[in-house]
Design an enzyme around this catalytic site. Sequence first.
Site, PDB file in Angstrom:
ATOM      1  N   LYS A  94      -0.918  -6.565  -9.456  1.00 34.08           N
ATOM      2  CA  LYS A  94      -2.629  -7.015  -8.498  1.00 34.08           C
ATOM      3  C   LYS A  94      -1.628  -5.655  -7.433  1.00 34.08           C
ATOM      4  O   LYS A  94      -0.502  -5.999  -6.556  1.00 34.08           O
ATOM      5  CB  LYS A  94      -2.139  -8.650  -7.691  1.00 34.08           C
ATOM      6  CG  LYS A  94      -3.041  -8.908  -6.956  1.00 34.08           C
ATOM      7  CD  LYS A  94      -3.705  -7.848  -6.175  1.00 34.08           C
ATOM      8  CE  LYS A  94      -2.849  -8.462  -4.635  1.00 34.08           C
ATOM      9  NZ  LYS A  94      -3.505  -7.418  -3.957  1.00 34.08           N
ATOM     10  N   GLU A 102      -4.931  -3.390  -1.424  1.00 39.41           N
ATOM     11  CA  GLU A 102      -6.528  -3.590  -1.591  1.00 39.41           C
ATOM     12  C   GLU A 102      -7.234  -2.028  -1.119  1.00 39.41           C
ATOM     13  O   GLU A 102      -8.075  -1.666  -1.263  1.00 39.41           O
ATOM     14  CB  GLU A 102      -7.414  -4.696  -1.299  1.00 39.41           C
ATOM     15  CG  GLU A 102      -6.575  -5.536   0.219  1.00 39.41           C
ATOM     16  CD  GLU A 102      -5.805  -6.090  -0.098  1.00 39.41           C
ATOM     17  OE1 GLU A 102      -4.748  -5.727  -0.678  1.00 39.41           O
ATOM     18  OE2 GLU A 102      -5.849  -7.098   0.586  1.00 39.41           O
ATOM     19  N   GLU A 105       8.900  -4.346  13.012  1.00 34.02           N
ATOM     20  CA  GLU A 105       8.854  -3.369  12.008  1.00 34.02           C
ATOM     21  C   GLU A 105       7.835  -2.533  12.317  1.00 34.02           C
ATOM     22  O   GLU A 105       6.489  -3.346  12.167  1.00 34.02           O
ATOM     23  CB  GLU A 105       8.723  -3.695  10.755  1.00 34.02           C
ATOM     24  CG  GLU A 105       8.747  -2.829   9.707  1.00 34.02           C
ATOM     25  CD  GLU A 105       8.610  -2.636   8.348  1.00 34.02           C
ATOM     26  OE1 GLU A 105       7.600  -4.362   8.515  1.00 34.02           O
ATOM     27  OE2 GLU A 105       8.974  -2.157   7.147  1.00 34.02           O
ATOM     28  N   SER A 155       5.523  -6.930   3.514  1.00 31.90           N
ATOM     29  CA  SER A 155       5.838  -7.385   5.045  1.00 31.90           C
ATOM     30  C   SER A 155       6.741  -9.089   4.594  1.00 31.90           C
ATOM     31  O   SER A 155       5.943  -9.422   4.101  1.00 31.90           O
ATOM     32  CB  SER A 155       5.059  -7.895   5.599  1.00 31.90           C
ATOM     33  OG  SER A 155       3.781  -8.510   5.198  1.00 31.90           O
ATOM     34  N   CYS A 198       9.544   1.983   3.484  1.00 30.40           N
ATOM     35  CA  CYS A 198      10.396   0.562   3.672  1.00 30.40           C
ATOM     36  C   CYS A 198      11.936   1.727   3.993  1.00 30.40           C
ATOM     37  O   CYS A 198      12.755   0.940   4.197  1.00 30.40           O
ATOM     38  CB  CYS A 198      10.442  -0.243   2.354  1.00 30.40           C
ATOM     39  SG  CYS A 198      11.364   0.608   0.213  1.00 30.40           S
ATOM     40  N   PHE A 213       1.024  -1.132  -0.257  1.00 27.93           N
ATOM     41  CA  PHE A 213       0.205  -0.112   0.081  1.00 27.93           C
ATOM     42  C   PHE A 213       0.934   1.229   0.045  1.00 27.93           C
ATOM     43  O   PHE A 213       0.595   2.678  -0.678  1.00 27.93           O
ATOM     44  CB  PHE A 213      -0.999   0.084   0.910  1.00 27.93           C
ATOM     45  CG  PHE A 213       0.045   0.690   2.947  1.00 27.93           C
ATOM     46  CD1 PHE A 213      -0.387   1.842   2.889  1.00 27.93           C
ATOM     47  CD2 PHE A 213       0.326  -0.619   3.550  1.00 27.93           C
ATOM     48  CE1 PHE A 213       0.669   2.297   3.640  1.00 27.93           C
ATOM     49  CE2 PHE A 213       1.221   0.060   4.957  1.00 27.93           C
ATOM     50  CZ  PHE A 213       1.148   1.120   4.499  1.00 27.93           C
TER      51      PHE A 213
END
Length: 501
Positions: free
Chosen positions: A174, A177, A386, A227, A282, A150
């Site tokens: 893909k 969402e 994290e 992740s 990240c 995301f």
Amino acid sequence: MTATISHWVNGEVFTGTSSASAPVTNPATGTVTGQVALASVDDARAVIDAAAAAFPAWRDASLAKRTSVLFRFRELLNERKGELAEIITAEHGKVVSDALGEVSRGQEVVEFACGIPHLLKGGFTENASTKVDVYSIRQPLGPVAVISPFNFPAMVPMWFFPIAIATGNTVVLKPSEKDPSASLWLAALWKEAGLPDGVFNVLQGDKTAVDELLANPKIKSVSFVGSTPIAQYVYATGTAAGKRVQALGGAKNHAVILPDADLDLAADAMVNAGFGSAGERCMAISACVAVGPIADDLVAKIRERTVGLKIGDGTKESDMGPLVTQAHRDKVASYIDAGEADGAKVVVDGRSVGSEGAPERDPAGFWLGPTLLDNVTPEMSVYTDEIFGPVLSVLRVESYDQALELINTNPYGNGTAIFTNDGGAARRFQNEVEVGMVGINVPIPVPMAYFSFGGWKASLFGDSHAHGMDGVQFFTRQKAVTQRWLDPSHGGINLGFPQNG
Ligand code: NAD
């Protein structure tokens, strides 16, 4: 009115057959703005079949044709990136200037891919044996999958698909969402740029869609970013199905501040890298390792800068926007609670940032202010996990060696930075640190498109980083050809293993 966010197949919107969907929210207002389709296995197969059907013609398209589409796509993206940035802000929450930055970094990969004729050149050896030549060519894989997180709904997909398309593959993207609309904007832009239908497709969905991409034999490679647990799963499942997989995972990025560093520069860098995009990067710095006697001064300087940040709607000239969902906001806040309970000192408390008296913050938005924790120690969950939010932990150590050991024993190895005026110490650090991307007085060392992006250890599964020449190699298979022409004296019958002479 909520929008319906569907798939994109063969150059147009495809609604699919599944009735499952998930809400998409504007994090600054808490409003549900759309419902994204969650593909069934049949929907996923329909998208994959379209990518497979488009592959032979795109594989055979000339490099001149492919690059003309890429150049056009680059021009359109450059002209209209403001539209894309607004879409990103509306679903992710990051401020518009940051969203524009993400698009620009993705655009650099498109620009790199525009040079594909040069990048795809193989090698040629004349007379490897008498009148025998050997040469190598690189060919596309087929339909390839890109599965993205995301936090960068435009840039992360663009790490992969420009190079995949330039090298002659067809793509199924893909997206996450949580912020799926950027993918459809990019798909429509490809169509406008003249990309043949079926070369770039979007499959909206969750685990069902991902699992079909991993299992379906028509998909030849998987580029995943997300992740660590899911990256590990995608790598194990995709490679077990015989696919080429690169799976980039999570991170815990440290910055080491040596005693001789310029503390004002370092404090600016910690605020930018810790709280930019609300820490949902990240490459965000979440652990600031203060070496020696500078810690008090450094914490004071970071504090002074942090309290001045403007938190609010990303469209309203704020420095930092909301977190992506209420659930994520609450999870990050719970880490601050845990850090405090474990004995960390809360120097700046983001939990106190609400909407009261702040017209730029809608009461229903997912607000959490930047948080600075001091005296964090390696056993605390605020350090071990994290967090992926605007929480900067300061750890105090006595020496460079202790700082290095912290980083090298950490399971993650995405990015790191050192702040110093000592060239020898910086040289030693870049040599000794077990991390894939290193900044020297640079807090977010995201490599340019012509270098490759990737971490070490639990931050990347597979041996291929994103973009740069790693990208060209990942999306192509090498073939070596040995040829002999016009040589009547080929040696006659000889059952021995071919030798050169
Ligand atoms: P995520 O792992 O939850 O989701 C990533 C993708 O995997 C999404 O498309 C999602 O739909 C899919 N997915 C989620 N659960 C799945 C499951 N059980 N099975 C199959 N697919 C599943 O990650 P996120 O929350 O969207 O993104 C944040 C994470 O991504 C952070 O850990 C961050 O560090 C990481 N990240 C890493 C990099 C990098 O370059 N290493 C870059 C950006 C983000």
